[in-house]
Design a protein around this motif. Sequence first.
Motif, PDB file in Angstrom:
ATOM      1  N   PHE A   3       4.437  15.761   6.538  1.00 25.46           N
ATOM      2  CA  PHE A   3       3.447  14.899   5.872  1.00 25.46           C
ATOM      3  C   PHE A   3       3.409  13.506   6.503  1.00 25.46           C
ATOM      4  O   PHE A   3       2.334  12.969   6.777  1.00 25.46           O
ATOM      5  N   LYS A   4       4.565  12.925   6.744  1.00 24.90           N
ATOM      6  CA  LYS A   4       4.629  11.572   7.317  1.00 24.90           C
ATOM      7  C   LYS A   4       3.994  11.529   8.704  1.00 24.90           C
ATOM      8  O   LYS A   4       3.262  10.594   9.035  1.00 24.90           O
ATOM      9  N   LEU A  21      -9.120  -3.838  14.117  1.00 22.39           N
ATOM     10  CA  LEU A  21      -8.067  -3.720  13.108  1.00 22.39           C
ATOM     11  C   LEU A  21      -6.767  -3.236  13.739  1.00 22.39           C
ATOM     12  O   LEU A  21      -6.792  -2.521  14.732  1.00 22.39           O
ATOM     13  N   PHE A  22      -5.644  -3.633  13.133  1.00 23.54           N
ATOM     14  CA  PHE A  22      -4.351  -3.166  13.624  1.00 23.54           C
ATOM     15  C   PHE A  22      -3.372  -3.021  12.469  1.00 23.54           C
ATOM     16  O   PHE A  22      -3.510  -3.654  11.427  1.00 23.54           O
ATOM     17  N   LEU A  23      -2.393  -2.155  12.684  1.00 20.06           N
ATOM     18  CA  LEU A  23      -1.411  -1.823  11.661  1.00 20.06           C
ATOM     19  C   LEU A  23      -0.317  -2.883  11.595  1.00 20.06           C
ATOM     20  O   LEU A  23       0.225  -3.287  12.615  1.00 20.06           O
ATOM     21  N   ILE A  24      -0.002  -3.301  10.380  1.00 16.43           N
ATOM     22  CA  ILE A  24       1.119  -4.202  10.149  1.00 16.43           C
ATOM     23  C   ILE A  24       2.309  -3.415   9.618  1.00 16.43           C
ATOM     24  O   ILE A  24       3.424  -3.576  10.071  1.00 16.43           O
ATOM     25  N   ASP A  25       2.058  -2.538   8.650  1.00 16.21           N
ATOM     26  CA  ASP A  25       3.157  -1.793   8.055  1.00 16.21           C
ATOM     27  C   ASP A  25       2.664  -0.473   7.471  1.00 16.21           C
ATOM     28  O   ASP A  25       1.548  -0.400   6.948  1.00 16.21           O
ATOM     29  N   LEU A  26       3.490   0.543   7.566  1.00 15.56           N
ATOM     30  CA  LEU A  26       3.224   1.846   6.959  1.00 15.56           C
ATOM     31  C   LEU A  26       4.500   2.291   6.268  1.00 15.56           C
ATOM     32  O   LEU A  26       5.550   2.387   6.902  1.00 15.56           O
ATOM     33  N   LYS A  27       4.404   2.502   4.957  1.00  8.42           N
ATOM     34  CA  LYS A  27       5.549   2.984   4.182  1.00  8.42           C
ATOM     35  C   LYS A  27       5.130   4.249   3.455  1.00  8.42           C
ATOM     36  O   LYS A  27       4.053   4.300   2.861  1.00  8.42           O
ATOM     37  N   ASN A  32       5.839  10.602  -1.763  1.00 11.33           N
ATOM     38  CA  ASN A  32       4.573  10.631  -1.011  1.00 11.33           C
ATOM     39  C   ASN A  32       3.588   9.549  -1.446  1.00 11.33           C
ATOM     40  O   ASN A  32       2.386   9.769  -1.461  1.00 11.33           O
ATOM     41  N   LYS A  33       4.107   8.377  -1.791  1.00 10.59           N
ATOM     42  CA  LYS A  33       3.243   7.221  -2.028  1.00 10.59           C
ATOM     43  C   LYS A  33       3.083   6.531  -0.681  1.00 10.59           C
ATOM     44  O   LYS A  33       4.052   6.054  -0.090  1.00 10.59           O
ATOM     45  N   VAL A  34       1.852   6.504  -0.196  1.00  9.59           N
ATOM     46  CA  VAL A  34       1.541   5.944   1.117  1.00  9.59           C
ATOM     47  C   VAL A  34       1.038   4.510   0.922  1.00  9.59           C
ATOM     48  O   VAL A  34       0.064   4.280   0.206  1.00  9.59           O
ATOM     49  N   GLU A  35       1.708   3.560   1.557  1.00  3.59           N
ATOM     50  CA  GLU A  35       1.297   2.155   1.518  1.00  3.59           C
ATOM     51  C   GLU A  35       1.024   1.694   2.936  1.00  3.59           C
ATOM     52  O   GLU A  35       1.920   1.681   3.777  1.00  3.59           O
ATOM     53  N   VAL A  65      -0.009  18.882  -0.697  1.00  6.96           N
ATOM     54  CA  VAL A  65       0.909  17.770  -0.954  1.00  6.96           C
ATOM     55  C   VAL A  65       0.248  16.814  -1.937  1.00  6.96           C
ATOM     56  O   VAL A  65      -0.872  16.352  -1.712  1.00  6.96           O
ATOM     57  N   ASP A  66       0.953  16.490  -3.030  1.00  9.26           N
ATOM     58  CA  ASP A  66       0.471  15.500  -3.973  1.00  9.26           C
ATOM     59  C   ASP A  66       0.857  14.121  -3.437  1.00  9.26           C
ATOM     60  O   ASP A  66       2.021  13.889  -3.098  1.00  9.26           O
ATOM     61  N   PHE A  67      -0.104  13.213  -3.338  1.00 10.04           N
ATOM     62  CA  PHE A  67       0.190  11.901  -2.770  1.00 10.04           C
ATOM     63  C   PHE A  67      -0.692  10.837  -3.422  1.00 10.04           C
ATOM     64  O   PHE A  67      -1.688  11.136  -4.075  1.00 10.04           O
ATOM     65  N   ALA A  68      -0.302   9.588  -3.225  1.00  9.39           N
ATOM     66  CA  ALA A  68      -1.096   8.424  -3.616  1.00  9.39           C
ATOM     67  C   ALA A  68      -1.199   7.534  -2.385  1.00  9.39           C
ATOM     68  O   ALA A  68      -0.272   7.483  -1.571  1.00  9.39           O
ATOM     69  N   ILE A  69      -2.317   6.848  -2.236  1.00  6.90           N
ATOM     70  CA  ILE A  69      -2.505   6.008  -1.049  1.00  6.90           C
ATOM     71  C   ILE A  69      -3.034   4.641  -1.454  1.00  6.90           C
ATOM     72  O   ILE A  69      -3.932   4.534  -2.295  1.00  6.90           O
ATOM     73  N   ASP A  70      -2.440   3.592  -0.877  1.00  4.91           N
ATOM     74  CA  ASP A  70      -2.882   2.211  -1.055  1.00  4.91           C
ATOM     75  C   ASP A  70      -3.056   1.607   0.321  1.00  4.91           C
ATOM     76  O   ASP A  70      -2.142   1.683   1.155  1.00  4.91           O
ATOM     77  N   VAL A  71      -4.220   0.991   0.552  1.00  6.07           N
ATOM     78  CA  VAL A  71      -4.458   0.286   1.805  1.00  6.07           C
ATOM     79  C   VAL A  71      -4.784  -1.162   1.434  1.00  6.07           C
ATOM     80  O   VAL A  71      -5.633  -1.417   0.578  1.00  6.07           O
ATOM     81  N   ALA A  72      -4.085  -2.101   2.062  1.00  6.24           N
ATOM     82  CA  ALA A  72      -4.283  -3.513   1.757  1.00  6.24           C
ATOM     83  C   ALA A  72      -4.226  -4.332   3.043  1.00  6.24           C
ATOM     84  O   ALA A  72      -3.701  -3.883   4.060  1.00  6.24           O
TER      85      ALA A  72
END
Length: 154
Positions: A3-4, A21-27, A32-35, A65-72
Amino acid sequence: MDFKKTVQDLLDQALAERADLFLIDLKISDLNKVEITIDGDKGVTLQDCIDISRAVEHNLDREAVDFAIDVASAGVGSPLKNVRQYKKNVGRTLKVKTETKEIEATLAEANDENIKLSWSAREPKKIGKGKETVQHELILPYAEIKQAIVTITF
């Protein structure tokens, strides 16, 4: 596929389509909470966050896969983590912490190896009484920076 790894691949693909755009952080947590934290050369809009979220979310199977996603976006008080963030903030005031000191100065230049800070300070005159304004510059390699935050002045 893991999944990751799938999320990382989808995110890489989405950001490849948006060169600004560019990536700062991926957690990704064990639940499976995607930030995802992104930044942009000209800032990040709400629509940018929605677009990246959809590019990842719509290509994942919730049945598998059950997951949640937050993009900020990287917040105003967030420390700078990426060379590209330093380059986009040239001309702004930074509060920079190193192992031995803390400096608040203007980010005069940023390249791939280091930054150049510039500031003025009131110091005692070398001859006579009183103080004079003295200009300072410091070239600081990224490896020596423990934390750097853009300061906002009103």
